[in-house]
Design an enzyme around this catalytic site. Structure first.
Site, short mmCIF file in Angstrom:
data_model
loop_
_atom_site.label_atom_id
_atom_site.label_comp_id
_atom_site.label_asym_id
_atom_site.label_seq_id
_atom_site.Cartn_x
_atom_site.Cartn_y
_atom_site.Cartn_z
N SER A 90 40.09 15.12 29.40
CA SER A 90 40.41 16.04 28.31
C SER A 90 40.97 17.38 28.76
O SER A 90 41.43 18.15 27.91
CB SER A 90 39.19 16.26 27.42
OG SER A 90 38.99 15.11 26.66
N LYS A 93 44.42 17.86 27.49
CA LYS A 93 44.72 18.22 26.10
C LYS A 93 45.33 19.63 25.99
O LYS A 93 46.13 19.91 25.10
CB LYS A 93 43.45 18.12 25.25
CG LYS A 93 42.91 16.68 25.16
CD LYS A 93 41.51 16.62 24.56
CE LYS A 93 40.97 15.20 24.44
NZ LYS A 93 39.59 15.12 23.97
N TYR A 216 48.21 8.68 24.73
CA TYR A 216 47.07 9.60 24.92
C TYR A 216 46.15 9.09 26.05
O TYR A 216 45.70 9.85 26.91
CB TYR A 216 46.29 9.74 23.60
CG TYR A 216 44.89 10.28 23.78
CD1 TYR A 216 44.68 11.64 23.97
CD2 TYR A 216 43.79 9.42 23.79
CE1 TYR A 216 43.40 12.13 24.16
CE2 TYR A 216 42.51 9.91 23.99
CZ TYR A 216 42.33 11.26 24.18
OH TYR A 216 41.05 11.75 24.39
N TYR A 268 33.66 21.41 23.29
CA TYR A 268 33.23 20.65 22.11
C TYR A 268 32.10 21.39 21.41
O TYR A 268 32.18 22.61 21.25
CB TYR A 268 32.81 19.22 22.50
CG TYR A 268 33.90 18.46 23.22
CD1 TYR A 268 35.13 18.25 22.59
CD2 TYR A 268 33.72 17.97 24.49
CE1 TYR A 268 36.14 17.55 23.24
CE2 TYR A 268 34.73 17.27 25.14
CZ TYR A 268 35.93 17.07 24.50
OH TYR A 268 36.92 16.38 25.14
N VAL A 286 35.80 14.46 30.73
CA VAL A 286 34.71 13.57 31.12
C VAL A 286 34.89 12.99 32.52
O VAL A 286 34.00 12.32 33.04
CB VAL A 286 34.46 12.42 30.10
CG1 VAL A 286 33.91 12.94 28.80
CG2 VAL A 286 35.72 11.60 29.87
#
Ligand code: GLU
Length: 336
Positions: A90, A93, A216, A268, A286
């Site tokens: 992530s 992103k 993705y 998050y 992760v």
């Protein structure tokens, strides 16, 4: 006389302005010292465990641990396992969002994805249903998939090509997909495919859902080592110019917006705790990477696979927190 007063006022205004923007960068020696301290302090921390919902991630050696700082001047300070490639997950992103901002402007992200924290897990479907149908923010899986769908491209290949090219410019080096991670995630990413379908159904995904999810998944499987990831962050700390290659990657105007999303959503539903403990924009993955940016100064990257319950690397977050607090780098003030 009038002219003189005006020039003095202008000089004072200019000096005040430069003071605001010229935060003093700690010396390389000081950065080396704190990076080594952070590494030594958390090297044997046994908290957390590797992600295993992507089976290949469970096999990455848990003891790996590296810390890298890249300053806006291009100095690189590194300790531990900084050459081992791991999947960017992530942390990617951030850079796909930057690509879309550069290509279509910041407002596209604000309007079509939104920038609000969800207070839910990174792969929540409930969060989409509870809101207005948009994906909430570009860092939860829904928002990241929506962001990929906003890249201007006619084919999956074009979309992928734009992603990998900009990642390479951010990193200043060639990057490869880690095929074992990609295969493992592509075979098990049913939840992400479901998220894409839910978004598409409410007109909040802007390209074909399965293709978008696959691109993705590939972006999450890009291999980076801690040094490459830190150079990517260093580019954000240096107004969009890679501090090592000196190549301009994105326009400076996008950087504050990128960092604001990192501050609000980077951990998050642990983002509030991170703001409290460290106070710098950051993004976790992760795969065990965390990329933190001290605006106009440096990027700090930690990498270690074991994660806490929110999916954030335990050793990496502790190491970055240690460095930030030792040097008083919180964007909310040094506290000194
Ligand atoms: N590829 C991962 C997923 O979609 C990214 C999650 C993360 O790094 O937080 O689940």
């Amino acid at each position: 006389m009038k002219f003189q007063i005006k020039s003095i006022a202008a000089a004072i205004a200019f000096a005040a302005c430069s003071m605001v923007h010229a935060e003093e960068l700690p010396s390389v020696e000081v950065l080396e010292k704190v990076a080594k301290e952070a590494y030594a302090k958390y090297k044997d921390d046994q908290g957390g465990k590797n992600a295993d919902y992507i089976p290949a991630l469970a096999k990455v050696p848990s003891e790996l641990f590296g810390v890298v700082i890249v300053t806006k001047n291009g100095d690189v300070i590194k300790v531990g396992d900084v050459d081992t490639p791991f999947s960017i997950q992530s942390c990617s992103k951030v850079f796909t969002m930057a690509l879309v901002m550069q290509e279509s402007g910041d407002e596209v992200i604000y309007d079509k994805v939104n920038v609000e924290p969800t207070g839910e897990a990174f792969n929540s479907i409930q969060a989409i249903e509870e809101g207005d149908g948009r994906a909430d923010n570009p860092f939860v899986n829904a928002g990241a998939i929506a962001t990929v769908s906003l890249i201007k491209a006619d084919t999956a290949e074009q979309r992928w090509d734009k992603i990998i090219k900009i990642y390479e410019k951010f990193a200043g080096s060639q990057l490869e997909v880690l095929e074992d991670i990609y295969t493992s995630e592509a075979e098990t990413n049913f939840r992400n495919r479901g998220i894409a379908a839910v978004l598409y159904n409410s007109n909040n995904l802007f390209a074909e859902p399965l293709m978008t999810t696959d691109v993705y998944t590939k972006q999450c499987s890009v291999g980076v080592n801690a040094e490459q990831l830190a150079v990517m962050g260093g580019t954000l700390a240096n107004d969009g110019v890679n501090p090592v290659t000196k190549e301009k990657v994105i326009d400076a105007e996008h950087v504050p917006k990128v960092l604001s999303v990192m501050m609000m959503n980077g951990f998050y539903d642990g983002s509030g705790r991170w703001a409290w403990n460290a106070g710098v924009p950051a993004k976790t993955g992760v795969g065990g990477g965390i990329i933190a940016v001290v605006p106009n100064q440096m990027a700090i990257v930690g990498f270690s696979p074991p994660l806490d319950e929110q999916g954030n690397s335990v050793r990496a977050q502790k190491a970055i927190e240690y460095i930030v607090n030792a040097l008083g780098l919180s964007v909310f003030g040094s506290g000194k």
